[in-house]
Scaffold this motif. Structure first.
Motif, PDB file in Angstrom:
ATOM      1  N   MET A  67      10.253   1.186 -15.438  1.00  0.00           N
ATOM      2  CA  MET A  67      11.199   2.035 -14.724  1.00  0.00           C
ATOM      3  C   MET A  67      10.434   2.759 -13.611  1.00  0.00           C
ATOM      4  SD  MET A  67      14.419   3.142 -14.820  1.00  0.00           S
ATOM      5  CE  MET A  67      15.037   3.000 -16.481  1.00  0.00           C
ATOM      6  N   GLY A  68      10.947   2.693 -12.399  1.00  0.00           N
ATOM      7  CA  GLY A  68      10.308   3.367 -11.276  1.00  0.00           C
ATOM      8  C   GLY A  68       9.218   2.562 -10.586  1.00  0.00           C
ATOM      9  N   ALA A  69       9.017   1.327 -11.017  1.00  0.00           N
ATOM     10  CA  ALA A  69       7.967   0.495 -10.407  1.00  0.00           C
ATOM     11  C   ALA A  69       8.324   0.065  -8.988  1.00  0.00           C
ATOM     12  CB  ALA A  69       7.692  -0.735 -11.271  1.00  0.00           C
ATOM     13  N   GLY A  70       9.623   0.052  -8.676  1.00  0.00           N
ATOM     14  CA  GLY A  70      10.035  -0.324  -7.328  1.00  0.00           C
ATOM     15  C   GLY A  70      10.784  -1.639  -7.234  1.00  0.00           C
ATOM     16  N   LYS A  71      11.323  -2.106  -8.342  1.00  0.00           N
ATOM     17  CA  LYS A  71      12.033  -3.391  -8.345  1.00  0.00           C
ATOM     18  C   LYS A  71      13.215  -3.376  -7.376  1.00  0.00           C
ATOM     19  CE  LYS A  71      12.686  -3.158 -12.815  1.00  0.00           C
ATOM     20  NZ  LYS A  71      11.911  -1.975 -13.192  1.00  0.00           N
ATOM     21  N   THR A  72      14.075  -2.377  -7.505  1.00  0.00           N
ATOM     22  CA  THR A  72      15.259  -2.311  -6.641  1.00  0.00           C
ATOM     23  C   THR A  72      14.868  -2.132  -5.180  1.00  0.00           C
ATOM     24  OG1 THR A  72      16.582  -1.378  -8.445  1.00  0.00           O
ATOM     25  CG2 THR A  72      17.435  -1.093  -6.207  1.00  0.00           C
ATOM     26  N   THR A  73      13.916  -1.291  -4.927  1.00  0.00           N
ATOM     27  CA  THR A  73      13.470  -1.038  -3.551  1.00  0.00           C
ATOM     28  C   THR A  73      12.917  -2.313  -2.923  1.00  0.00           C
ATOM     29  OG1 THR A  73      12.981   1.258  -4.117  1.00  0.00           O
ATOM     30  CG2 THR A  73      11.950   0.388  -2.118  1.00  0.00           C
ATOM     31  N   LYS A 123       0.817  -1.217   0.000  1.00  0.00           N
ATOM     32  CA  LYS A 123       0.000   0.000   0.000  1.00  0.00           C
ATOM     33  C   LYS A 123       0.845   1.258   0.000  1.00  0.00           C
ATOM     34  CE  LYS A 123      -3.851  -2.277   2.190  1.00  0.00           C
ATOM     35  NZ  LYS A 123      -4.727  -2.390   3.334  1.00  0.00           N
ATOM     36  N   ASP A 124       1.951   1.229   0.769  1.00  0.00           N
ATOM     37  CA  ASP A 124       2.868   2.366   0.827  1.00  0.00           C
ATOM     38  C   ASP A 124       4.216   1.863   1.307  1.00  0.00           C
ATOM     39  OD1 ASP A 124       2.681   2.181   3.696  1.00  0.00           O
ATOM     40  OD2 ASP A 124       0.879   3.408   3.607  1.00  0.00           O
ATOM     41  N   ILE A 125       5.205   2.730   1.310  1.00  0.00           N
ATOM     42  CA  ILE A 125       6.572   2.320   1.642  1.00  0.00           C
ATOM     43  C   ILE A 125       6.668   1.750   3.063  1.00  0.00           C
ATOM     44  CG2 ILE A 125       7.403   4.564   2.457  1.00  0.00           C
ATOM     45  CD1 ILE A 125       9.347   2.177   0.149  1.00  0.00           C
ATOM     46  N   GLU A 126       5.814   2.192   3.964  1.00  0.00           N
ATOM     47  CA  GLU A 126       5.827   1.674   5.331  1.00  0.00           C
ATOM     48  C   GLU A 126       5.396   0.203   5.376  1.00  0.00           C
ATOM     49  OE1 GLU A 126       4.235   4.768   4.685  1.00  0.00           O
ATOM     50  OE2 GLU A 126       6.049   5.820   5.314  1.00  0.00           O
ATOM     51  N   ASN A 127       4.708  -0.258   4.349  1.00  0.00           N
ATOM     52  CA  ASN A 127       4.183  -1.621   4.261  1.00  0.00           C
ATOM     53  C   ASN A 127       5.164  -2.585   3.586  1.00  0.00           C
ATOM     54  OD1 ASN A 127       2.093  -3.350   2.173  1.00  0.00           O
ATOM     55  ND2 ASN A 127       1.673  -3.453   4.376  1.00  0.00           N
ATOM     56  N   ILE A 128       6.293  -2.073   3.086  1.00  0.00           N
ATOM     57  CA  ILE A 128       7.192  -2.886   2.263  1.00  0.00           C
ATOM     58  C   ILE A 128       7.862  -4.022   3.054  1.00  0.00           C
ATOM     59  CG2 ILE A 128       9.284  -1.479   2.465  1.00  0.00           C
ATOM     60  CD1 ILE A 128       9.610  -1.984  -0.621  1.00  0.00           C
ATOM     61  N   LYS A 129       8.157  -3.791   4.315  1.00  0.00           N
ATOM     62  CA  LYS A 129       8.815  -4.821   5.130  1.00  0.00           C
ATOM     63  C   LYS A 129       7.906  -6.042   5.295  1.00  0.00           C
ATOM     64  CE  LYS A 129      11.415  -5.532   9.284  1.00  0.00           C
ATOM     65  NZ  LYS A 129      12.639  -5.089   9.818  1.00  0.00           N
ATOM     66  N   ASP A 130       6.622  -5.800   5.535  1.00  0.00           N
ATOM     67  CA  ASP A 130       5.658  -6.902   5.637  1.00  0.00           C
ATOM     68  C   ASP A 130       5.534  -7.641   4.314  1.00  0.00           C
ATOM     69  OD1 ASP A 130       5.125  -6.279   8.297  1.00  0.00           O
ATOM     70  OD2 ASP A 130       3.424  -4.986   7.784  1.00  0.00           O
ATOM     71  N   ALA A 131       5.526  -6.884   3.220  1.00  0.00           N
ATOM     72  CA  ALA A 131       5.444  -7.493   1.888  1.00  0.00           C
ATOM     73  C   ALA A 131       6.675  -8.349   1.621  1.00  0.00           C
ATOM     74  CB  ALA A 131       5.288  -6.408   0.824  1.00  0.00           C
ATOM     75  N   ALA A 132       7.846  -7.874   2.009  1.00  0.00           N
ATOM     76  CA  ALA A 132       9.086  -8.636   1.825  1.00  0.00           C
ATOM     77  C   ALA A 132       9.044  -9.930   2.633  1.00  0.00           C
ATOM     78  CB  ALA A 132      10.294  -7.792   2.221  1.00  0.00           C
ATOM     79  N   VAL A 183       3.754  -3.904 -10.476  1.00  0.00           N
ATOM     80  CA  VAL A 183       2.967  -2.902 -11.189  1.00  0.00           C
ATOM     81  C   VAL A 183       2.598  -1.796 -10.214  1.00  0.00           C
ATOM     82  CG1 VAL A 183       0.802  -2.481 -12.428  1.00  0.00           C
ATOM     83  CG2 VAL A 183       2.033  -4.634 -12.769  1.00  0.00           C
ATOM     84  N   GLU A 184       2.808  -0.550 -10.656  1.00  0.00           N
ATOM     85  CA  GLU A 184       2.368   0.596  -9.859  1.00  0.00           C
ATOM     86  C   GLU A 184       0.909   0.871 -10.196  1.00  0.00           C
ATOM     87  OE1 GLU A 184       3.480   5.231  -8.826  1.00  0.00           O
ATOM     88  OE2 GLU A 184       4.514   4.233 -10.483  1.00  0.00           O
ATOM     89  N   GLU A 185       0.071   0.852  -9.161  1.00  0.00           N
ATOM     90  CA  GLU A 185      -1.354   1.129  -9.342  1.00  0.00           C
ATOM     91  C   GLU A 185      -1.595   2.641  -9.363  1.00  0.00           C
ATOM     92  OE1 GLU A 185      -3.322  -1.261 -10.042  1.00  0.00           O
ATOM     93  OE2 GLU A 185      -2.173  -3.005  -9.396  1.00  0.00           O
ATOM     94  N   SER A 216       0.135   2.537  -4.915  1.00  0.00           N
ATOM     95  CA  SER A 216       0.479   1.250  -4.317  1.00  0.00           C
ATOM     96  C   SER A 216       1.149   0.377  -5.377  1.00  0.00           C
ATOM     97  CB  SER A 216      -0.761   0.562  -3.750  1.00  0.00           C
ATOM     98  OG  SER A 216      -1.668   0.224  -4.797  1.00  0.00           O
ATOM     99  N   ARG A 217       1.784  -0.693  -4.931  1.00  0.00           N
ATOM    100  CA  ARG A 217       2.439  -1.627  -5.840  1.00  0.00           C
ATOM    101  C   ARG A 217       1.801  -3.011  -5.688  1.00  0.00           C
ATOM    102  NH1 ARG A 217       4.445   2.983  -6.290  1.00  0.00           N
ATOM    103  NH2 ARG A 217       6.523   3.374  -7.151  1.00  0.00           N
ATOM    104  N   ARG A 218       1.554  -3.652  -6.812  1.00  0.00           N
ATOM    105  CA  ARG A 218       1.013  -5.009  -6.811  1.00  0.00           C
ATOM    106  C   ARG A 218       2.104  -5.927  -7.330  1.00  0.00           C
ATOM    107  NH1 ARG A 218      -3.736  -6.526  -5.943  1.00  0.00           N
ATOM    108  NH2 ARG A 218      -4.625  -4.475  -6.361  1.00  0.00           N
ATOM    109  N   ILE A 219       2.472  -6.917  -6.510  1.00  0.00           N
ATOM    110  CA  ILE A 219       3.518  -7.870  -6.851  1.00  0.00           C
ATOM    111  C   ILE A 219       2.843  -9.211  -7.118  1.00  0.00           C
ATOM    112  CG2 ILE A 219       5.563  -9.080  -6.046  1.00  0.00           C
ATOM    113  CD1 ILE A 219       6.085  -6.557  -4.305  1.00  0.00           C
ATOM    114  N   THR A 220       3.113  -9.754  -8.288  1.00  0.00           N
ATOM    115  CA  THR A 220       2.555 -11.045  -8.666  1.00  0.00           C
ATOM    116  C   THR A 220       3.705 -11.989  -8.951  1.00  0.00           C
ATOM    117  OG1 THR A 220       0.729  -9.861  -9.723  1.00  0.00           O
ATOM    118  CG2 THR A 220       0.943 -12.193 -10.236  1.00  0.00           C
ATOM    119  N   MET A 221       3.637 -13.184  -8.367  1.00  0.00           N
ATOM    120  CA  MET A 221       4.662 -14.192  -8.658  1.00  0.00           C
ATOM    121  C   MET A 221       4.021 -15.533  -8.917  1.00  0.00           C
ATOM    122  SD  MET A 221       6.407 -14.662  -4.875  1.00  0.00           S
ATOM    123  CE  MET A 221       7.376 -16.095  -5.141  1.00  0.00           C
TER     124      MET A 221
END
Length: 136
Positions: free
Chosen positions: A34-40, A6-15, A125-127, A131-136
């Motif tokens: 580019m800028g979707a957040g792959k590296t982050t 949902k936001d950068i504060e949520n990235i640790k839980d997503a990881a 994908v940046e919504e 927010s970012r949606r990660i599909t694997m």
């Protein structure tokens, strides 16, 4: 599997969710604009795996090596600047990929023919709401 950041504060839980879903897989190809957040996101996943090193995009080096919390190497590739697949082969790509160690790859579409069959394809994908949606 799908993970929503949902936001950068949520990235640790997503990881943490991503790491749990990795299973025995070792090769992960990250697709996204580019800028979707792959590296982050890869940085956050590496931290979740116990990496203490500085984690950044290997855009110019092509590959960075980190050590996870158990002393195992993690290889982080960025193929953005690759012009020919032969460049990747010349750098020892197969030694990394078939080492049995975790490999995270950015811009894998540039070397698609070289990806092992068991590669886990991850799309970010940046919504519209940021927010970012990660599909694997």
């Amino acid at each position: 599997m799908e993970i929503l950041i949902k936001d950068i504060e949520n990235i640790k839980d997503a990881a943490a969710q991503f790491v749990k879903a990795m299973g025995d897989n070792t090769i992960f190809a990250f697709y996204g604009k580019m800028g979707a957040g792959k590296t982050t996101f890869i940085k956050s996943v590496c931290e979740e795996l116990g990496v203490k090193d500085v984690i950044n995009s290997p855009t110019f080096a092509i590959v960075n090596e980190y050590m996870d919390g158990r002393g195992n190497p993690i290889f982080h590739f960025d193929f953005y600047r690759i012009k020919k697949e032969q460049e990747v082969l010349d750098m020892g790509y197969e030694d990394y990929v078939y080492s049995g160690n975790v490999c995270f790859m950015e811009w894998p579409e540039l070397i698609d023919d070289l990806l092992p069959d068991d590669t886990v394809r991850v799309t970010i994908v940046e919504e519209e709401d940021g927010s970012r949606r990660i599909t694997m």
